[in-house]
Design an enzyme around this catalytic site. Structure first.
Site, PDB file in Angstrom:
ATOM      1  N   ASN A 155      37.434  38.861  49.810  1.00 36.45           N
ATOM      2  CA  ASN A 155      37.967  40.136  49.160  1.00 36.45           C
ATOM      3  C   ASN A 155      36.811  41.020  48.627  1.00 36.45           C
ATOM      4  OD1 ASN A 155      38.695  38.326  47.385  1.00 36.45           O
ATOM      5  ND2 ASN A 155      39.754  39.902  46.107  1.00 36.45           N
ATOM      6  N   GLY A 209      30.913  28.704  56.656  1.00 31.51           N
ATOM      7  CA  GLY A 209      31.426  27.618  57.592  1.00 31.51           C
ATOM      8  C   GLY A 209      32.725  27.235  57.137  1.00 31.51           C
ATOM      9  N   GLY A 211      36.343  26.014  55.664  1.00 26.98           N
ATOM     10  CA  GLY A 211      36.461  25.658  54.372  1.00 26.98           C
ATOM     11  C   GLY A 211      36.795  24.089  54.349  1.00 26.98           C
ATOM     12  N   SER A 212      37.668  23.660  55.102  1.00 30.34           N
ATOM     13  CA  SER A 212      37.993  22.480  55.252  1.00 30.34           C
ATOM     14  C   SER A 212      36.805  21.332  55.893  1.00 30.34           C
ATOM     15  CB  SER A 212      39.172  22.228  56.486  1.00 30.34           C
ATOM     16  OG  SER A 212      38.762  22.802  57.703  1.00 30.34           O
ATOM     17  N   GLY A 215      33.294  23.176  52.790  1.00 30.18           N
ATOM     18  CA  GLY A 215      33.755  23.437  51.477  1.00 30.18           C
ATOM     19  C   GLY A 215      33.949  22.082  51.226  1.00 30.18           C
ATOM     20  N   GLU A 253      38.931  30.292  39.744  1.00 30.72           N
ATOM     21  CA  GLU A 253      39.451  31.851  39.913  1.00 30.72           C
ATOM     22  C   GLU A 253      40.559  31.856  40.630  1.00 30.72           C
ATOM     23  OE1 GLU A 253      38.475  34.009  37.180  1.00 30.72           O
ATOM     24  OE2 GLU A 253      36.747  33.034  36.435  1.00 30.72           O
ATOM     25  N   CYS A 287      42.746  39.952  43.707  1.00 34.45           N
ATOM     26  CA  CYS A 287      43.429  38.909  42.786  1.00 34.45           C
ATOM     27  C   CYS A 287      44.222  39.437  41.535  1.00 34.45           C
ATOM     28  CB  CYS A 287      42.750  37.862  42.373  1.00 34.45           C
ATOM     29  SG  CYS A 287      41.160  38.621  41.412  1.00 34.45           S
ATOM     30  N   GLU A 465      34.709  33.174  33.527  1.00 36.37           N
ATOM     31  CA  GLU A 465      33.089  33.581  34.061  1.00 36.37           C
ATOM     32  C   GLU A 465      32.831  34.765  33.522  1.00 36.37           C
ATOM     33  OE1 GLU A 465      33.592  33.959  38.393  1.00 36.37           O
ATOM     34  OE2 GLU A 465      32.918  31.873  38.604  1.00 36.37           O
TER      35      GLU A 465
HETATM   36  P1  NDP Z   1      41.133  30.838  50.271  1.00 35.89           P
HETATM   37  O1  NDP Z   1      41.719  29.703  49.169  1.00 35.89           O
HETATM   38  O2  NDP Z   1      42.128  30.387  51.567  1.00 35.89           O
HETATM   39  O3  NDP Z   1      39.488  30.462  50.516  1.00 35.89           O
HETATM   40  C1  NDP Z   1      38.517  30.709  49.440  1.00 35.89           C
HETATM   41  C2  NDP Z   1      37.187  29.950  49.799  1.00 35.89           C
HETATM   42  O4  NDP Z   1      37.697  28.438  49.682  1.00 35.89           O
HETATM   43  C3  NDP Z   1      36.856  30.249  51.362  1.00 35.89           C
HETATM   44  O5  NDP Z   1      35.401  30.281  51.037  1.00 35.89           O
HETATM   45  C4  NDP Z   1      37.335  29.172  52.199  1.00 35.89           C
HETATM   46  O6  NDP Z   1      36.843  28.740  53.169  1.00 35.89           O
HETATM   47  C5  NDP Z   1      37.229  28.093  51.125  1.00 35.89           C
HETATM   48  N1  NDP Z   1      37.965  26.985  51.505  1.00 35.89           N
HETATM   49  C6  NDP Z   1      39.052  26.684  52.105  1.00 35.89           C
HETATM   50  N2  NDP Z   1      39.612  25.443  52.107  1.00 35.89           N
HETATM   51  C7  NDP Z   1      38.702  24.786  51.244  1.00 35.89           C
HETATM   52  C8  NDP Z   1      38.682  23.294  51.168  1.00 35.89           C
HETATM   53  N3  NDP Z   1      39.658  22.296  51.445  1.00 35.89           N
HETATM   54  N4  NDP Z   1      37.702  22.831  50.265  1.00 35.89           N
HETATM   55  C9  NDP Z   1      36.642  23.868  49.986  1.00 35.89           C
HETATM   56  N5  NDP Z   1      36.841  24.940  50.232  1.00 35.89           N
HETATM   57  C10 NDP Z   1      37.655  25.735  50.754  1.00 35.89           C
HETATM   58  O7  NDP Z   1      41.230  32.428  49.622  1.00 35.89           O
HETATM   59  P2  NDP Z   1      41.091  33.603  50.608  1.00 35.89           P
HETATM   60  O8  NDP Z   1      39.598  33.408  50.993  1.00 35.89           O
HETATM   61  O9  NDP Z   1      42.322  33.636  51.267  1.00 35.89           O
HETATM   62  O10 NDP Z   1      41.264  34.402  49.402  1.00 35.89           O
HETATM   63  C11 NDP Z   1      42.383  35.180  48.806  1.00 35.89           C
HETATM   64  C12 NDP Z   1      42.682  34.290  47.411  1.00 35.89           C
HETATM   65  O11 NDP Z   1      41.532  34.600  46.652  1.00 35.89           O
HETATM   66  C13 NDP Z   1      43.918  35.105  46.922  1.00 35.89           C
HETATM   67  O12 NDP Z   1      44.809  34.068  46.199  1.00 35.89           O
HETATM   68  C14 NDP Z   1      43.444  35.768  45.567  1.00 35.89           C
HETATM   69  O13 NDP Z   1      44.040  36.076  44.686  1.00 35.89           O
HETATM   70  C15 NDP Z   1      42.099  34.984  45.199  1.00 35.89           C
HETATM   71  N6  NDP Z   1      41.188  35.565  44.417  1.00 35.89           N
HETATM   72  C16 NDP Z   1      40.921  35.134  43.155  1.00 35.89           C
HETATM   73  C17 NDP Z   1      40.066  35.983  42.412  1.00 35.89           C
HETATM   74  C18 NDP Z   1      39.900  35.491  41.015  1.00 35.89           C
HETATM   75  O14 NDP Z   1      38.920  35.808  40.299  1.00 35.89           O
HETATM   76  N7  NDP Z   1      41.107  34.955  40.262  1.00 35.89           N
HETATM   77  C19 NDP Z   1      39.330  37.058  42.821  1.00 35.89           C
HETATM   78  C20 NDP Z   1      39.488  37.081  44.247  1.00 35.89           C
HETATM   79  C21 NDP Z   1      40.256  36.547  45.062  1.00 35.89           C
HETATM   80  P3  NDP Z   1      37.534  29.427  54.609  1.00 35.89           P
HETATM   81  O15 NDP Z   1      37.383  30.940  54.574  1.00 35.89           O
HETATM   82  O16 NDP Z   1      36.258  28.933  55.585  1.00 35.89           O
HETATM   83  O17 NDP Z   1      38.746  29.003  54.705  1.00 35.89           O
END
Ligand code: NDP
Length: 496
Positions: A155, A209, A211-212, A215, A253, A287, A465
């Protein structure tokens, strides 16, 4: 400005541009669905290579022995590089995410400011001489952790990337950055800037790449000493479990369902503007979006009517139009999810006061647009008030008094942020201290400063942070005891 996004098909791994060995990642422009780029993503082997190079780089005396002010020079250069290339970075990020150019330019400048701030923080940080409890000096010093990682969502990529990369490097670490598969392009722009700044090779790699796969490998690899994650709560929980198994510190976060509160004595224009900005800017994909609105019952009808009228005047439009306030959502799949939340709210008895549909007209037909939506008539226990929508959807609820308000606001699994509108400062103070959220805005919303720590409570995460302590969060504390007596320990003296 060149409005084509050059297909960048290489990743920055271990200080070199290499073709990823993982599955392809595609980026489309949310305003019309056109293709931005397809690039091969990173694989497990790419992660392993990045870690190997990072270990060499972080232990190399040319980096390890740098004094803080010397290390800071790289961060200043990166800050300047981001500012110099802000137009390009902003353009790529708008193509990648559908955000307005105004917003992505602000995000780029915020990323530049983050590197500058962390450099300055590094230069001015002090270790501590602790009170001595004997004939020795005691000190507490901070040292790098080693090889670390940041995992970020789609985002606000450049800003959230900077919030991890800058303090990690300031602390003397190497860092692997894993951006979201939905926004793979802007991290490559950051890599170019970092390369241009001359950061020693290997200290920074970026690995878009799945996440699953990517990541997961990063989180579970033995050599990774810390992961800072921003993303959804369920992913965060999964990462925390894996981190616990290897006793690795994590910073999380996560999501939010933030309350915004309007008291009867508020400046109503200021409150309407703040509420709309809080939920509808970034098309609600934030978020900290103020997605639950509590309005004091005495002004509820009048305030909601004013809010609905103003919301209907917001300009939903193309991200490159200077007047656009609400741009498209990131992907069709995400719009489907937003629509599903609205359908559930309707089924639960929610009354759509405005929005609740895609905008009509040829300008919108190919983009993932959705109208700003306000829904009334649902209780604080409803699905709409409990689940994070991550779109331009606001639930409005009345409240009767301060106790009722605090109870309802805090009765939620999340605890990221909140906002209060009132002219009564003591009341604002009382309520702010009672709200169980990491950030409270008073008569404003969604303002950020890199110098002010940020993070959530409950399901919104752990750790903070930003701020000077933001650098410390990427360091290991070490205690030093230095004898001043120059005499053998009395316990062993008889044996000498
Ligand atoms: P996700 O949790 O789906 O993904 C976040 C990141 O984690 C992506 O890079 C994703 O990769 C990766 N990821 C997914 N699965 C795994 C895994 N099993 N192990 C390690 N990494 C993994 O969130 P979104 O990208 O959909 O983002 C939206 C969410 O982020 C909302 O819930 C929002 O509230 C939160 N957010 C929180 C903020 C804060 O500061 N508190 C700020 C901004 C957003 P991939 O894309 O490849 O799946």
């Amino acid at each position: 400005m060149d409005h084509n996004v050059t297909a960048q098909d290489k990743l920055y791994i271990g200080g070199e541009w290499r073709r990823g060995r993982g599955a392809d990642i595609t980026s489309n422009f949310p305003a019309d669905g056109s293709l931005n780029a397809t690039l091969p993503g990173a694989s497990v082997e790419d992660v392993d290579l990045a870690i190997e190079r990072a270990q060499d780089a972080v232990n190399d005396p040319s980096w390890r022995k740098l004094l803080p002010h010397e290390r800071a020079t790289y961060l200043y250069k990166i800050s300047e590089g981001i500012a110099r290339h802000a137009d390009r970075i902003s353009h790529v990020q708008s193509r990648d995410t559908g955000k307005t150019l105004t917003e992505t330019r602000a995000l780029a400048m915020s990323a530049s400011g983050t590197f500058r701030y962390m450099a300055a923080a590094l230069e001015t940080m002090e270790d501590a001489l602790t009170p001595s409890r004997g004939n020795y000096l005691t000190m507490s010093v901070y040292e790098p952790l080693g090889v670390t990682a940041g995992i970020t969502p789609w985002n606000s990529p450049i800003a959230s990337d900077a919030q991890k990369v800058a303090p990690a490097l300031a602390a003397g670490n190497a860092i692997l950055l894993k951006p979201s598969s939905w926004s793979p392009l802007v991290c490559l722009e950051l890599a170019r800037v970092i390369e241009e700044a001359g950061l020693p090779k290997g200290l920074f790699s970026t690995l878009p790449g799945a996440g699953s796969i990517v990541g997961e490998r990063i989180v579970t690899h033995k050599a990774i000493r810390k992961v800072s994650f921003t993303g959804g709560t369920e992913t965060g929980r999964d990462i925390a479990r894996k981190a616990a198994a290897k006793l690795m510190p994590v910073s999380l976060e996560l999501g939010g369902k933030s309350p915004t509160i309007v008291f009867a004595d508020a400046d109503l224009d200021l409150a309407v503007a703040g509420v709309m900005f809080g939920i509808f800017s970034s098309t609600g994909q934030s978020c900290i979006a103020g997605s639950r609105l509590f309005v004091e019952r005495g002004i509820y009808d009048a305030f909601v009517a004013k809010l609905v009228a103003a919301t209907e005047r917001l300009k939903v439009g193309h991200p490159f139009e200077a007047t656009t306030q609400v741009a498209p959502l990131i992907r069709p799949k995400h719009r489907d999810e937003v629509e599903e939340h609205v359908a559930k709210a309707r089924a639960d008895g929610g009354k759509i006061l405005t929005g609740g549909e895609r905008p009509a007209g040829s300008d919108y037909k190919d983009g993932t647009y959705y109208r700003p939506t306000i829904i009334a008539g649902l209780g604080n226990d409803s699905r709409l008030c409990r689940e994070e929508v991550f779109g331009p959807v606001l639930a409005v609820l009345p409240f009767d008094n301060e106790d009722d308000l605090i109870r309802q606001s805090n009765n939620n699994d999340y605890g990221l942020a909140s906002g209060i509108y009132t002219r009564d400062f003591p009341k604002a103070w009382r309520v702010a201290r009672a709200l169980d959220t990491g950030t409270v805005w008073i008569n404003t919303y969604k303002q950020f400063s890199i110098s002010t720590p940020f993070g959530g409570t409950k399901d919104s995460g752990v750790g903070r942070e930003k701020g000077r302590d933001g650098v410390r969060a990427w360091m290991a504390q070490k205690s030093l005891y230095c004898d001043l007596s120059q005499a053998p320990h009395p316990w062993a003296k008889s044996a000498l």
